[in-house]
Design a protein around this motif. Structure first.
Motif, PDB file in Angstrom:
ATOM      1  N   LYS A 251     -14.789 -43.342  -5.882  1.00 33.73           N
ATOM      2  CA  LYS A 251     -15.262 -42.504  -7.162  1.00 33.73           C
ATOM      3  C   LYS A 251     -16.619 -43.078  -7.842  1.00 33.73           C
ATOM      4  O   LYS A 251     -17.087 -42.568  -8.656  1.00 33.73           O
ATOM      5  CB  LYS A 251     -14.287 -42.421  -8.144  1.00 33.73           C
ATOM      6  N   GLY A 273     -22.353 -37.272  -4.621  1.00 37.71           N
ATOM      7  CA  GLY A 273     -22.260 -37.336  -6.007  1.00 37.71           C
ATOM      8  C   GLY A 273     -21.478 -38.427  -6.604  1.00 37.71           C
ATOM      9  O   GLY A 273     -20.794 -38.389  -7.838  1.00 37.71           O
ATOM     10  N   PRO A 275     -21.372 -41.539  -8.668  1.00 40.63           N
ATOM     11  CA  PRO A 275     -22.315 -42.375  -9.745  1.00 40.63           C
ATOM     12  C   PRO A 275     -22.625 -43.753  -9.029  1.00 40.63           C
ATOM     13  O   PRO A 275     -21.689 -44.549  -8.498  1.00 40.63           O
ATOM     14  CB  PRO A 275     -21.718 -42.291 -10.972  1.00 40.63           C
ATOM     15  N   ARG A 276     -23.456 -44.292  -9.558  1.00 41.32           N
ATOM     16  CA  ARG A 276     -24.103 -45.431  -9.119  1.00 41.32           C
ATOM     17  C   ARG A 276     -23.960 -46.482 -10.454  1.00 41.32           C
ATOM     18  O   ARG A 276     -24.848 -46.340 -11.454  1.00 41.32           O
ATOM     19  CB  ARG A 276     -25.380 -45.473  -8.591  1.00 41.32           C
ATOM     20  N   MET A 277     -22.968 -47.545 -10.715  1.00 41.45           N
ATOM     21  CA  MET A 277     -23.046 -48.458 -11.748  1.00 41.45           C
ATOM     22  C   MET A 277     -23.725 -49.593 -11.290  1.00 41.45           C
ATOM     23  O   MET A 277     -23.175 -50.258 -10.358  1.00 41.45           O
ATOM     24  CB  MET A 277     -21.744 -48.396 -12.374  1.00 41.45           C
ATOM     25  N   ASP A 278     -24.785 -50.244 -11.902  1.00 40.11           N
ATOM     26  CA  ASP A 278     -25.294 -51.464 -11.516  1.00 40.11           C
ATOM     27  C   ASP A 278     -24.918 -52.400 -12.457  1.00 40.11           C
ATOM     28  O   ASP A 278     -24.563 -52.250 -13.587  1.00 40.11           O
ATOM     29  CB  ASP A 278     -26.868 -51.541 -11.527  1.00 40.11           C
ATOM     30  N   ARG A 292     -15.813 -54.312 -18.738  1.00 44.12           N
ATOM     31  CA  ARG A 292     -15.901 -53.594 -19.935  1.00 44.12           C
ATOM     32  C   ARG A 292     -16.234 -51.877 -19.174  1.00 44.12           C
ATOM     33  O   ARG A 292     -16.138 -51.060 -19.684  1.00 44.12           O
ATOM     34  CB  ARG A 292     -16.732 -53.683 -20.941  1.00 44.12           C
ATOM     35  N   LYS A 293     -17.507 -52.051 -18.661  1.00 44.81           N
ATOM     36  CA  LYS A 293     -18.096 -50.904 -17.964  1.00 44.81           C
ATOM     37  C   LYS A 293     -17.227 -49.938 -17.154  1.00 44.81           C
ATOM     38  O   LYS A 293     -17.154 -48.698 -17.167  1.00 44.81           O
ATOM     39  CB  LYS A 293     -19.706 -51.069 -17.263  1.00 44.81           C
ATOM     40  N   ALA A 296     -14.306 -48.635 -18.944  1.00 46.55           N
ATOM     41  CA  ALA A 296     -14.761 -47.137 -19.887  1.00 46.55           C
ATOM     42  C   ALA A 296     -14.923 -46.498 -18.615  1.00 46.55           C
ATOM     43  O   ALA A 296     -14.291 -45.207 -19.051  1.00 46.55           O
ATOM     44  CB  ALA A 296     -16.073 -47.861 -20.506  1.00 46.55           C
ATOM     45  N   PHE A 297     -15.561 -46.678 -17.695  1.00 43.90           N
ATOM     46  CA  PHE A 297     -15.521 -45.297 -16.703  1.00 43.90           C
ATOM     47  C   PHE A 297     -14.417 -44.659 -16.146  1.00 43.90           C
ATOM     48  O   PHE A 297     -13.959 -43.586 -16.112  1.00 43.90           O
ATOM     49  CB  PHE A 297     -16.308 -45.852 -15.593  1.00 43.90           C
ATOM     50  N   GLU A 301      -9.722 -49.427 -20.272  1.00 38.95           N
ATOM     51  CA  GLU A 301     -10.373 -50.499 -21.089  1.00 38.95           C
ATOM     52  C   GLU A 301      -9.433 -51.562 -21.514  1.00 38.95           C
ATOM     53  O   GLU A 301      -9.714 -52.743 -21.574  1.00 38.95           O
ATOM     54  CB  GLU A 301     -10.880 -49.847 -22.541  1.00 38.95           C
TER      55      GLU A 301
END
Ligand code: SF4
Lengths: 462, 77
Positions: A251, A273, A275-278, A292-293, A296-297, A301
């Motif tokens: 995901k 589709g 998402p890319r989270m750096d 934390r990121k 949150a996604f 949390e």
């Protein structure tokens, strides 16, 4: 200040556009070193080749795969045992090396027969291994061998095996970066979506651009598992061939090394589709942000905060000890590319060190934009640094420590300057909270070891 | 403007993965900004929106419009 020409480069003035010293008030829209362009003949580059980028950095990490290097034996030997990425299955990938051992005769008459024989021999010798990556090299690309055709033939014959071919001859690009790119794009095109992973959690990720250097992957994996997150694939630390075929089911793509593996995250975003989270995974504060990121996604949390609290409680006292002993120490980061921008703030903000020089072998201008944005004024930024430039920078900035690979490391050791292995680490892992402590400890030990001072003395006396 | 929503305590719609990602990013940046720049807490939503639009423009200027990164102009990249 505009880009600078070092004294040692007067004979190769083209080097000017690769070297920059940041001044107060400047940003990257004014000056940005040229990078990812051909090395100027005559400079003593530290770069690797495209094949090295595909094999040594990415593919060679896989723990259940035969790495068939189609070329002269030197290409295989030079990328064997030079990086520390262990696995949890007895280090299969570190123990063995495979090569078609191309000879002059094959260059004249073609190497395809030799390739086929080598593939069959390797599978016969290792009957439990059913996966293979074939790499092309300069010689086999130049003579026009078609490894894909051979791979297809063998797949038909042996049935239960799967082969991936990456066309990455050394000359294909200006540095190892081209091999990263080739591997990413080819894997996406040929293999992603051809295997279905077993999903065990509603929260699934691919952890991309982490190569389990001295067990980095295990550290991060522990955090993710505690949060209830399933890792579909590590690209490529301690990973299996098939898990990488199932990357389309995640995901979220969590991207650590954006240079070597950002491409596959981009492609997965385009095609599926996802998402890319750096993220940055070195340094206490960056780790907190990463978790934390992620929290949150996935709306996890609380779990993220639990992991952070637990880890900080465990490691902070140790980290604090080094925090009081490293401030003011001058450090140079001379690594591949992304570690410049991953590390500079962590070292400066958390440990009070001063990053006085950064050099990248294969970073692109995007990496310099990040490094210069995060880096401070007065710092020297170099693309594709050469040996004489390193000497000159050392004279200019007089660093207490250099974070670099063993090649440049041996060079600086001769000048009696301590170095810590910035590629494969001294005593890692360096990722995560415990990794930050390990890295601080290695830097502290290097700076304070009496060894370099003793080495300067002429023991013959008189 | 997700950051302005988060800063003023409004809830965001998080149906899509892309939105969830923007939310996660915005949430962390917001927390950092609030910690570093406490005067942000005194601004109302309109003021915040204006400020953040300015920040966005500046970011776009540096990273895209005026970027010297030649790769951005390579069509296939
Ligand atoms: S540059 Fe060519 S010959 Fe040298 S290691 Fe790389 S692929 Fe092999």
């Amino acid at each position: 200040m505009p880009t600078v020409l070092f004294d040692c480069d007067t004979a190769i003035p083209e080097r000017k556009r690769h070297c920059y010293i940041k001044e107060m008030g400047e940003d990257t829209t004014q000056y940005l070193p040229s990078s990812d362009i051909s090395t100027i003949p005559g400079t003593l580059s530290e770069r690797g080749c495209a094949y090295c980028g595909a094999k040594l950095v990415i593919g060679g990490v896989l723990k259940d795969t035969i790495q068939m290097i189609h070329g002269p034996v030197g290409c295989a030997y030079d990328t064997w045992h030079t990086k520390r990425y262990p696995s949890d299955n007895g280090n299969f990938q570190l123990k063995y090396v495979w090569s078609t051992n191309l000879k002059e005769k094959d260059v004249v008459f073609g190497g395809e027969r030799r390739l086929k024989a080598s593939i069959l021999e390797a599978f016969a010798e290792m009957p439990n291994i059913k996966r293979m990556i074939i790499y092309t090299t300069c010689a086999t690309a130049l003579i026009g061998d078609d490894p894909k055709k051979i791979a297809a033939e063998v797949q038909k014959e042996l049935k239960d095996i799967d082969i991936f071919v990456v066309e990455c001859p050394g000359f294909a690009g200006v540095s190892q970066s081209k091999g990263h790119h080739e591997f990413n794009i080819s894997w996406m095109r040929d293999k992603v979506g051809t295997w279905e992973p077993k999903i065990t959690s509603p929260y699934t990720i691919n952890f991309i651009g982490d190569y389990n250097i001295q067990e980095d992957s295990y550290v991060c994996e522990k955090y993710f598992h505690k949060m209830g997150i399933q890792i579909i694939a590590h690209f490529t630390g301690n990973t299996t061939y098939d898990s990488l075929r199932g990357m389309h089911r995640a995901k979220l793509n969590l991207v650590n090394c954006a240079r070597s593996a950002g491409y596959i995250a981009n492609e997965l975003k385009k095609s599926y589709g996802i998402p890319r989270m750096d993220i940055d995974s070195w340094g206490f504060e960056y780790c907190k942000i990463m978790l934390r990121k992620l929290g949150a996604f996935f709306s996890l949390e609380d779990k993220a905060e639990e992991v952070i609290a637990e880890e900080v409680e465990k490691w902070k006292p140790k980290y604090d000890w080094y925090k009081t002993r490293l401030p003011g120490k001058k450090v140079a980061i001379w690594t591949g590319g992304p570690r410049l921008w991953h590390w500079t703030r962590a070292l400066e903000d958390e440990l009070g060190m001063k990053v006085v020089a950064m050099s990248s072998k294969f970073g692109h201008q995007e990496d310099f934009e990040k490094a210069i944005a995060r880096g401070t004024t007065g710092t020297i930024y170099i693309d594709d640094g050469n040996e004489l430039e390193f000497f000159e920078v050392i004279e200019k900035v007089n660093p207490d420590l250099i974070l670099t690979g063993p090649r440049v490391g041996d060079l600086v050791k001769k000048l009696h300057i301590p170095y810590v292995n910035g590629h494969a680490y001294h005593n890692g892992p360096y990722m995560g909270f415990e990794g930050a402590v390990n890295m601080a400890r290695d830097m502290y030990n290097a700076i304070n070891s009496p060894l370099m001072k003793l080495a300067k003395e002429d023991l013959r006396g008189g | 403007m997700m950051m302005a929503d988060i800063m003023t305590g409004e809830t965001s719609h998080l149906e899509t993965s892309a939105n969830k990602y923007f939310y996660a990013d915005a949430k962390i940046v917001t927390a950092e900004l609030k910690a570093c720049l406490p005067w942000l807490n005194d601004m109302n939503k309109e003021e915040l929106k204006e400020l953040l639009n300015g920040v966005k423009e500046r970011l776009l200027d540096i990273t895209v419009k005026n970027s010297l990164n030649g790769e951005l102009r390579v069509k296939n990249y």
